[in-house]
Design a protein around this motif. Structure first.
Motif, PDB file in Angstrom:
ATOM      1  N   PHE A 125       0.845  -1.198   0.000  1.00  0.00           N
ATOM      2  CA  PHE A 125       0.000   0.000   0.000  1.00  0.00           C
ATOM      3  C   PHE A 125       0.880   1.248   0.000  1.00  0.00           C
ATOM      4  O   PHE A 125       1.810   1.369   0.792  1.00  0.00           O
ATOM      5  CB  PHE A 125      -0.905  -0.008   1.234  1.00  0.00           C
ATOM      6  CG  PHE A 125      -1.902   1.101   1.251  1.00  0.00           C
ATOM      7  CD1 PHE A 125      -3.003   1.068   0.419  1.00  0.00           C
ATOM      8  CD2 PHE A 125      -1.740   2.195   2.081  1.00  0.00           C
ATOM      9  CE1 PHE A 125      -3.927   2.086   0.422  1.00  0.00           C
ATOM     10  CE2 PHE A 125      -2.654   3.217   2.097  1.00  0.00           C
ATOM     11  CZ  PHE A 125      -3.748   3.161   1.263  1.00  0.00           C
ATOM     12  N   GLY A 126       0.614   2.185  -0.889  1.00  0.00           N
ATOM     13  CA  GLY A 126       1.370   3.431  -0.973  1.00  0.00           C
ATOM     14  C   GLY A 126       2.582   3.358  -1.877  1.00  0.00           C
ATOM     15  O   GLY A 126       3.332   4.327  -1.992  1.00  0.00           O
ATOM     16  N   TYR A 127       2.797   2.226  -2.543  1.00  0.00           N
ATOM     17  CA  TYR A 127       3.975   2.073  -3.402  1.00  0.00           C
ATOM     18  C   TYR A 127       3.996   3.110  -4.521  1.00  0.00           C
ATOM     19  O   TYR A 127       5.035   3.703  -4.811  1.00  0.00           O
ATOM     20  CB  TYR A 127       3.997   0.657  -3.999  1.00  0.00           C
ATOM     21  CG  TYR A 127       5.098   0.448  -5.001  1.00  0.00           C
ATOM     22  CD1 TYR A 127       6.388   0.179  -4.578  1.00  0.00           C
ATOM     23  CD2 TYR A 127       4.859   0.536  -6.367  1.00  0.00           C
ATOM     24  CE1 TYR A 127       7.408   0.003  -5.494  1.00  0.00           C
ATOM     25  CE2 TYR A 127       5.863   0.354  -7.282  1.00  0.00           C
ATOM     26  CZ  TYR A 127       7.140   0.089  -6.841  1.00  0.00           C
ATOM     27  OH  TYR A 127       8.148  -0.076  -7.753  1.00  0.00           O
ATOM     28  N   PHE A 128       2.859   3.337  -5.152  1.00  0.00           N
ATOM     29  CA  PHE A 128       2.814   4.249  -6.291  1.00  0.00           C
ATOM     30  C   PHE A 128       2.774   5.710  -5.867  1.00  0.00           C
ATOM     31  O   PHE A 128       2.855   6.599  -6.712  1.00  0.00           O
ATOM     32  CB  PHE A 128       1.611   3.918  -7.182  1.00  0.00           C
ATOM     33  CG  PHE A 128       1.713   2.561  -7.814  1.00  0.00           C
ATOM     34  CD1 PHE A 128       2.626   2.318  -8.816  1.00  0.00           C
ATOM     35  CD2 PHE A 128       0.916   1.517  -7.376  1.00  0.00           C
ATOM     36  CE1 PHE A 128       2.738   1.071  -9.387  1.00  0.00           C
ATOM     37  CE2 PHE A 128       1.010   0.269  -7.942  1.00  0.00           C
ATOM     38  CZ  PHE A 128       1.937   0.036  -8.954  1.00  0.00           C
ATOM     39  N   CYS A 129       2.647   5.989  -4.574  1.00  0.00           N
ATOM     40  CA  CYS A 129       2.642   7.372  -4.072  1.00  0.00           C
ATOM     41  C   CYS A 129       4.043   7.859  -3.723  1.00  0.00           C
ATOM     42  O   CYS A 129       4.236   9.054  -3.512  1.00  0.00           O
ATOM     43  CB  CYS A 129       1.755   7.478  -2.832  1.00  0.00           C
ATOM     44  SG  CYS A 129       0.036   7.113  -3.155  1.00  0.00           S
ATOM     45  N   ARG A 130       4.997   6.946  -3.626  1.00  0.00           N
ATOM     46  CA  ARG A 130       6.355   7.340  -3.249  1.00  0.00           C
ATOM     47  C   ARG A 130       7.044   8.102  -4.368  1.00  0.00           C
ATOM     48  O   ARG A 130       6.875   7.795  -5.543  1.00  0.00           O
ATOM     49  CB  ARG A 130       7.183   6.108  -2.931  1.00  0.00           C
ATOM     50  CG  ARG A 130       6.784   5.453  -1.660  1.00  0.00           C
ATOM     51  CD  ARG A 130       7.822   4.404  -1.284  1.00  0.00           C
ATOM     52  NE  ARG A 130       7.129   3.385  -0.541  1.00  0.00           N
ATOM     53  CZ  ARG A 130       7.154   2.112  -0.818  1.00  0.00           C
ATOM     54  NH1 ARG A 130       7.852   1.672  -1.831  1.00  0.00           N
ATOM     55  NH2 ARG A 130       6.486   1.255  -0.094  1.00  0.00           N
ATOM     56  N   ALA A 131       7.839   9.059  -3.978  1.00  0.00           N
ATOM     57  CA  ALA A 131       8.628   9.810  -4.961  1.00  0.00           C
ATOM     58  C   ALA A 131       9.828   8.971  -5.384  1.00  0.00           C
ATOM     59  O   ALA A 131      10.498   8.371  -4.550  1.00  0.00           O
ATOM     60  CB  ALA A 131       9.090  11.125  -4.359  1.00  0.00           C
ATOM     61  N   ARG A 132      10.067   8.914  -6.687  1.00  0.00           N
ATOM     62  CA  ARG A 132      11.187   8.166  -7.223  1.00  0.00           C
ATOM     63  C   ARG A 132      11.838   8.982  -8.336  1.00  0.00           C
ATOM     64  O   ARG A 132      11.181   9.738  -9.028  1.00  0.00           O
ATOM     65  CB  ARG A 132      10.720   6.831  -7.810  1.00  0.00           C
ATOM     66  CG  ARG A 132      10.286   5.813  -6.775  1.00  0.00           C
ATOM     67  CD  ARG A 132      10.081   4.473  -7.415  1.00  0.00           C
ATOM     68  NE  ARG A 132       8.782   3.927  -7.650  1.00  0.00           N
ATOM     69  CZ  ARG A 132       7.651   4.143  -7.032  1.00  0.00           C
ATOM     70  NH1 ARG A 132       7.573   5.028  -6.122  1.00  0.00           N
ATOM     71  NH2 ARG A 132       6.554   3.502  -7.319  1.00  0.00           N
ATOM     72  N   VAL A 133      13.105   8.774  -8.517  1.00  0.00           N
ATOM     73  CA  VAL A 133      13.828   9.396  -9.621  1.00  0.00           C
ATOM     74  C   VAL A 133      13.937   8.362 -10.733  1.00  0.00           C
ATOM     75  O   VAL A 133      14.430   7.259 -10.513  1.00  0.00           O
ATOM     76  CB  VAL A 133      15.229   9.867  -9.180  1.00  0.00           C
ATOM     77  CG1 VAL A 133      16.004  10.430 -10.360  1.00  0.00           C
ATOM     78  CG2 VAL A 133      15.109  10.904  -8.086  1.00  0.00           C
ATOM     79  N   HIS A 134      13.465   8.727 -11.905  1.00  0.00           N
ATOM     80  CA  HIS A 134      13.502   7.819 -13.048  1.00  0.00           C
ATOM     81  C   HIS A 134      14.725   8.145 -13.892  1.00  0.00           C
ATOM     82  O   HIS A 134      14.900   9.271 -14.350  1.00  0.00           O
ATOM     83  CB  HIS A 134      12.218   7.976 -13.875  1.00  0.00           C
ATOM     84  CG  HIS A 134      12.192   7.127 -15.093  1.00  0.00           C
ATOM     85  ND1 HIS A 134      12.031   5.767 -15.055  1.00  0.00           N
ATOM     86  CD2 HIS A 134      12.344   7.445 -16.399  1.00  0.00           C
ATOM     87  CE1 HIS A 134      12.071   5.281 -16.272  1.00  0.00           C
ATOM     88  NE2 HIS A 134      12.256   6.278 -17.110  1.00  0.00           N
ATOM     89  N   LYS A 135      15.578   7.160 -14.085  1.00  0.00           N
ATOM     90  CA  LYS A 135      16.770   7.348 -14.910  1.00  0.00           C
ATOM     91  C   LYS A 135      16.436   6.961 -16.344  1.00  0.00           C
ATOM     92  O   LYS A 135      15.849   5.912 -16.592  1.00  0.00           O
ATOM     93  CB  LYS A 135      17.912   6.498 -14.376  1.00  0.00           C
ATOM     94  CG  LYS A 135      18.348   6.895 -12.977  1.00  0.00           C
ATOM     95  CD  LYS A 135      19.611   6.182 -12.609  1.00  0.00           C
ATOM     96  CE  LYS A 135      20.047   6.396 -11.180  1.00  0.00           C
ATOM     97  NZ  LYS A 135      19.789   7.606 -10.560  1.00  0.00           N
ATOM     98  N   THR A 136      16.800   7.825 -17.271  1.00  0.00           N
ATOM     99  CA  THR A 136      16.479   7.590 -18.668  1.00  0.00           C
ATOM    100  C   THR A 136      17.714   7.776 -19.534  1.00  0.00           C
ATOM    101  O   THR A 136      18.656   8.474 -19.151  1.00  0.00           O
ATOM    102  CB  THR A 136      15.361   8.540 -19.130  1.00  0.00           C
ATOM    103  OG1 THR A 136      15.044   8.272 -20.487  1.00  0.00           O
ATOM    104  CG2 THR A 136      15.759   9.999 -19.003  1.00  0.00           C
TER     105      THR A 136
END
Length: 179
Positions: A125-136
């Motif tokens: 629960f809350g996994y998709f609410c966490r802030a993450r940095v996406h490397k591209t």
């Protein structure tokens, strides 16, 4: 929308892609697993849309997102079709607002099947609410990527300092509120 002749519009062949023809209960039931399985390509697509400001620049990534979604549902169909069907049908039929609270037993059976056969655990629960940095690997976009949207300074001047108003002569209209 008004555009000029120098704006390239994609052909219909560039826009055609196999659609994901699924209902809302099916997408809601598969949502956490679909989001986790296609997370990287979804983030890449959303980053492209945000950075470019022009949906035409991200057509290829959009097709990859749709392809990933189709492949995910094909995997679920091969491995856990019966369990998933029961869960999605429960979400559809058990309440008028597609609530999950009446379907916890079928959800547990579906989650167990996904864990055993596809080695996919439901994100916490809350996994998709966490802030993450996406490397591209994509290069950063130019400063003004779309010539059809010029950068215009804000024409609104700032508001002048307001003097405090005097109290109303006959009292407030909000007589139930105390001052």
């Amino acid at each position: 929308m008004v555009i000029t002749n120098n704006v390239h519009l994609p052909d219909c062949s560039e826009l055609n892609v196999q659609e994901v023809d699924l209902s809302s209960p099916v997408l809601l039931a598969a949502g956490p697993y679909l989001g986790k399985d296609c997370e990287n390509i979804n983030n890449e697509f959303m980053l492209c849309r945000f950075e470019s400001g022009d949906p035409r620049a991200c057509l290829g990534l959009g097709k990859l997102v749709t392809t990933c979604t189709l492949q995910f549902f094909q995997k679920v169909k091969r491995a856990c079709f019966h369990e998933f069907n029961q869960y999605a049908n429960c979400v559809d039929k058990s309440s008028g607002d597609l609530s999950f609270k009446h379907c916890r037993k079928t959800q547990a059976v579906f989650e167990e099947c996904m864990d055993e056969k596809l080695c996919m655990k439901r994100p916490e629960f809350g996994y998709f609410c966490r802030a993450r940095v996406h490397k591209t690997s994509r290069p950063p976009p130019p400063a003004n990527p779309c010539p059809c949207q010029p950068v215009v300074p804000d024409p609104t001047p700032s508001l002048p300092d307001c003097k405090p108003r005097q109290h109303p002569r006959f009292g407030s209209r909000f007589y139930w509120m105390t001052e």
